[in-house]
Every structure is written in structure tokens, then in C-alpha cells.
Design an enzyme around this catalytic site. Structure first.
Site, mmCIF file in Angstrom:
data_model
loop_
_atom_site.group_PDB
_atom_site.id
_atom_site.type_symbol
_atom_site.label_atom_id
_atom_site.label_comp_id
_atom_site.label_asym_id
_atom_site.label_seq_id
_atom_site.Cartn_x
_atom_site.Cartn_y
_atom_site.Cartn_z
ATOM 1 N N LYS A 1 40.002 56.866 27.406
ATOM 2 C CA LYS A 1 41.508 57.173 26.948
ATOM 3 C C LYS A 1 41.204 56.304 24.888
ATOM 4 C CE LYS A 1 43.969 53.958 26.817
ATOM 5 N NZ LYS A 1 44.909 53.338 25.192
ATOM 6 N N GLU B 1 32.931 45.806 21.832
ATOM 7 C CA GLU B 1 32.713 45.920 20.514
ATOM 8 C C GLU B 1 33.807 45.322 19.707
ATOM 9 O OE1 GLU B 1 29.916 46.632 18.448
ATOM 10 O OE2 GLU B 1 28.108 48.131 20.065
ATOM 11 N N CYS C 1 36.812 47.527 11.500
ATOM 12 C CA CYS C 1 36.097 46.006 12.273
ATOM 13 C C CYS C 1 35.256 45.490 11.252
ATOM 14 C CB CYS C 1 35.400 46.860 13.287
ATOM 15 S SG CYS C 1 34.273 47.193 13.233
ATOM 16 N N GLU D 1 40.512 38.001 12.120
ATOM 17 C CA GLU D 1 40.683 39.023 11.651
ATOM 18 C C GLU D 1 42.107 39.344 11.403
ATOM 19 O OE1 GLU D 1 39.866 42.304 14.556
ATOM 20 O OE2 GLU D 1 38.478 42.448 13.234
#
Ligand code: NAD
Length: 488
Positions: free
Chosen positions: A179, A254, A288, A392
């Protein structure tokens, strides 16, 4: 509207080797124009059920093929994607907002390489064996594919990260239900068109499109999907962990980062400055691994800042399809607003915005006025506790602060909840080594950034993830090990 729908690209799910329409769809935007240009299936339980069923049915045959046979199929698929590299790159750039240059040189070549790499690596694994002479026994391990793997990927490096999961999963003999992010589904759909020609049997790779809460959660909760490989935010990972707990699923997570760059006063700034600009702003800062906290030793702080800001101001932001552009559009209007809000918060706390958002003006081509653009933004004099130094941001915003000693900077670099990637700049080998050892981080790059050998583990510590991916790590994740004892 009807007039619109004729020109829209309409995606379909790919289940059991066939494209199947969905009963409802979600709009997908072109981030560089702000227009809806594509409709993505809004899949739910029913579609996921059909995909899992197809994957289960394909498992016995695919899992019993030899590694060499599977390797040949993966190599064919790599060739086919490479043959269409330009079309894939154009599609990725349009769908995601990233520059065509980045899609051409990073995203799609890496997707191709992911298949080639695992096609090769699957041929070279060996299992363990020990002898116990006193008991007359030998012990050995054998590894087998697990079953149907659920693969969930984010919007920042769409095909790159999806294939980083599909390739090892099917190389090991699993079948998959993938997905992709609902915001960037096009290249996954394009890849599905190549599977049959590559010789991937029906049902080995199934792709369901849709949102995380509907399609993603249906996959995570499905009892016949024993492992989930997820790349995305820490918040979503917590939800996935919770939802999968009743089934005791195997998870690879992750997640996000708040990556520091530590620059000592003996660093080679001619290398460090261009690399740190890239590590802060490439792909609009939407990687990331991007640097978002730059610690510069006091003696070179002023010089670094001056040169870094001067170079950041040279970055050209604009139409992603223009090959001279350095930075394209952010993924969505909401994300752009979120990234901007961090800059405002920093200002409110008394930090100084040295270039970019709210300081310099951004001139955009006529067709891109409604796109989600912002300039590379450098913030100084930010406190370590500030949300800009802790959370972040995932956009083209980087904070630069000064430090004095090695001991101090290690503590400050480690002072966040994340631990994905760090960079260290110094010409003192001993120091580089000492600092790298003490950073709480899954990856440390010294005097470089984002140089990867796929053989070695990739992943984060603390809130940046659980598990590692790479040649051996992915093999271990995507297989189940058994220890067998033979008495002779
Ligand atoms: P996200 O967590 O919002 O979404 C990632 C994927 O999960 C999407 O496909 C989404 O639809 C799906 N999802 C969302 N909610 C779900 C749920 N409840 N159940 C199942 N699936 C669900 O992340 P994003 O905004 O797409 O991506 C950005 C994030 O990804 C950043 O935090 C970034 O750091 C991280 N990221 C990490 C890595 C890495 O390798 N560590 C690489 C790239 C991106």
C-alpha cells in the site's frame, strides 16, 4: 466535475495480476500547480481481503521456486523499469513535486537497483551449522519465506522506498500486498503494468491504493498477513504496533529523524558546505535522513553561517520539470503550512531566520503560482529545547547553532527522541571515530552524506525505528528461521 474527469488519470488496484476498479476514489494533487490531476482508489477491507487472498493463493508456487528463478524475474523487472526510466521519472516528479533531476538521478535508478541488488544478494546467503562431537549431533538452520508480507510506504521517495521492500520480500519467496502513500501512488501503478512481462506470477505482487486509516489499517489488522514492513512517521508506527499486537506480527519500522550534523573547526568547509546544503534541502528537505540541526564549533561558526546562507540563497526554487531547478514543491498544502508554522514558532521564540521563509521573496513561474513552494530556510540562535530543534519538520528548514567542546556536542546531538542518521565533519580521524561511536544513531556519515552500501544495515534507534533493512537484515526479516538437530 464531468469536464474534469475526462482528463484525469484514474488508477486501479492491482490484484491477482489484474487491474480492478474501486467503488470510490480520492483526489490526488499535482503539488507544483495545486490542481487535482489523478484519482486514486479509496480501498478498504474488501479490496485488502481480495489482495490478501490472491497473495495467499500465489504463495505455494512462488515460495517453492529456486532463488535463481526468482532472481531472474527480479532482474527482468529491473530492466523493464530502467527501459522506461524517463517516463517513471516524469511521473514521480509530477506526483510528488520533486525535481525531475532528482527523480531521474536518484529515485528511479535506485528503484531499479533495489531489484538488481536483491536479485543478486538472494543467491549468496548461507545458513549456519555447528557440530557437537560429544553428543554426536550437528545443528543447522534453514530459512523459509514467511507468507504474505504487508508493505506500507510513505510519499517522499515513493517508488524508491516501495521497491526497497518489494524486492527483498519477493526475492525471499514471500508474496506481497503493498500500500503506497495515497498522495504518491502513480509510479507503483506504472510498475504493476510491467509485472506480467517480467514474469512475476499473478498474485505475487498485489497493490491496493488508498488511505492509511482505511486501506493501511485493513492490511495491518488482517490475520493472514504475518509481517508488516512500514516506512513512515513515528506516530503511525505507534498505531500500527497497537493494531497488530493482537496478532503478534513481525514488524519492521523505519521512522522519522531529527538528524544532526556536527562540524568541528578542522572540517574541510569546501566539502562540508555543499554537502550540508544538500543534506538539508535536497528533495525539499523531505528525506528522513535530511539534516535539520547543524552544530558548528565556535571558532568557525560565523564563517560557516555566512557561507552557508550565501549558498542557500542561490538555490533555485520553481517548476520541478525545469532541469535547472534545485528544489521543487512540497507534497501538499497542509504540509507546507505545517513546515511554515515551525518557522513562525522559531521567530516567536526569538530565533533569527537568516534566509528563506518570510525573509526573501519567492518568484514563481505563471503556471506554478498555486503550487506548494517555499525557499530553503536557515534559522540561527535557536534553543535546543525549541520545537524546531526537537521535532521532525520534514521540509527545507535547518537550524544552525554553535558549540564549544566534543563532550558537549555529543550530549546535545543525542538530546532528541530520534536517532536515525548523523553526520560528523572533522579531519581528525581519532575524533571522527570517537564521536561516531557515541552518537545515538542508526547511521553515522563522516565527511559525507547519504553514501549507502545496501549490503549493510539501514535503520534507526530510539523513536526512529525498530529493525534494520539491508542484504542480511532484510533476508532475516523476510524469512523464518528453523534450527534442526541431526543425531548420527
Ligand atoms: P505517514 O506515517 O503519514 O504515512 C506512511 C504510510 O503509512 C502511508 O502509506 C500512509 O497511508 C500509511 N498509514 C497512515 N496511517 C496508517 C495507519 N493507521 N495504518 C496503516 N497505515 C497507515 O508518513 P508520511 O507522512 O507518508 O511520510 C513521512 C514520514 O516518513 C516522515 O516521518 C519520515 O521521516 C518518514 N520516513 C522514514 C524513512 C526511513 O527509512 N526511516 C524513510 C522515508 C520517510
Amino acid at each position: 466535475t464531468m469536464a474534469h474527469s475526462k482528463t484525469l488519470l484514474v488508477l486501479e488496484n492491482f490484484i491477482a495480476g489484474k487491474f480492478v476498479p474501486c467503488s470510490s476514489y480520492i483526489d490526488s494533487y499535482n503539488p507544483s500547480t495545486g490542481d487535482v490531476y489523478c484519482r486514486v482508489p479509496d480501498s478498504g477491507k474488501e479490496e485488502v481481503e481480495a489482495a490478501v487472498k490472491a497473495a495467499k493463493a500465489a504463495f505455494p508456487v512462488w515460495s517453492s521456486k529456486s532463488p535463481l528463478e526468482r532472481s531472474q524475474t527480479l532482474n527482468k523487472l529491473a530492466d523493464l523499469i530502467e527501459h522506461d526510466l524517463e517516463a517513471f521519472a516524469q511521473a514521480e516528479s509530477k506526483d510528488q513535486g520533486k525535481t525531475i533531476t532528482f527523480a531521474r538521478t536518484v529515485d528511479i535508478p535506485r528503484a531499479v537497483y533495489n531489484f538488481r541488488f536483491f536479485a543478486s544478494s538472494i543467491l549468496h546467503h548461507t545458513t549456519e551449522c555447528t557440530e557437537m562431537a560429544t553428543t554426536g549431533c550437528i545443528h543447522y538452520t534453514s530459512r523459509a519465506p514467511v507468507g504474505v508480507a504487508g508493505l506500507i510506504s510513505p510519499w517522499n521517495l515513493p517508488l524508491y522506498l516501495l521497491t526497497w521492500k518489494i524486492a527483498p520480500a519477493i526475492a525471499c519467496g514471500n508474496t506481497v500486498v503493498a500500500k503506497p502513500s495515497e498522495m504518491t501512488s502513480v509510479t507503483a501503478w506504472m510498475m504493476c503494468k510491467l509485472l506480467e512481462k517480467a514474469g512475476v506470477p499473478h498474485g505475487v505482487v498485489n497493490v491496493v491504493f488508498g488511505t492509511g486509516t482505511k486501506a493501511g489499517e485493513a492490511l495491518v489488522c488482517h490475520p493472514d498477513v504475518p509481517l508488516i514492513s512500514f516506512t513512515g512517521s513515528t506516530l503511525t508506527a505507534q498505531r500500527i504496533t497497537e493494531k497488530s499486537a493482537p496478532h503478534c506480527k513481525r514488524l519492521s519500522l523505519e521512522l522519522g529523524g531529527k538528524n544532526p550534523a556536527i562540524i568541528f573547526d578542522d572540517a574541510d568547509l569546501t566539502q562540508c558546505i555543499p554537502t550540508t546544503l544538500r543534506s538539508s534541502f535536497v528533495n525539499q528537505g523531505e528525506i528522513c535522513l535530511c539534516t535539520s540541526r547543524i552544530f558548528v564549533q565556535r571558532g568557525i561558526y560565523r564563517e560557516f553561517l555566512k557561507r552557508f546562507v550565501a549558498e542557500a540563497k542561490k538555490w533555485k526554487v520553481g517548476n520541478p520539470s525545469d532541469p535547472t531547478v534545485d528544489m521543487g514543491a512540497l507534497i501538499s498544502k497542509e504540509h507546507l503550512e505545517k513546515v511554515r508554522s515551525y518557522v513562525k514558532k522559531a521567530q516567536g521564540e526569538g530565533a533569527r531566520v537568516l534566509c528563506g521563509e518570510g525573509v526573501d521573496s519567492l518568484a514563481l513561474p505563471t503556471g506554478n503560482q498555486k503550487g506548494y513552494f517555499m525557499l530553503p530556510t536557515v534559522i540561527a540562535e535557536v534553543k535546543d529545547e525549541s520545537c524546531c530543534m526537537q521535532e521532525e519538520i520534514f521540509g527545507p528548514v535547518t537550524c544552525v547553532v554553535a558549540f564549544d567542546t566534543e563532550e558537549e556536542v555529543i550530549e546535545r546531538a543525542n538530546g532528541v527522541k530520534y536517532g536515525l542518521a548523523a553526520t560528523v565533519w572533522s579531519s581528525n580521524v581519532g575524533r571522527v571515530h570517537r564521536v561516531a561511536q557515541r552518537l545515538q544513531s542508526g547511521l553515522v556519515w563522516t565527511n559525507c552524506w547519504l553514501v549507502r552500501d545496501l549490503n549493510l544495515p539501514f535503520g534507526g534507534v530510539k523513536a526512529s525505528g525498530i529493525g534494520r533493512e539491508g542484504a542480511k537484515d532484510s533476508y532475516e526479516f523476510f524469512t523464518e528461521v528453523k534450527t534442526i538437530t541431526i543425531k548420527h
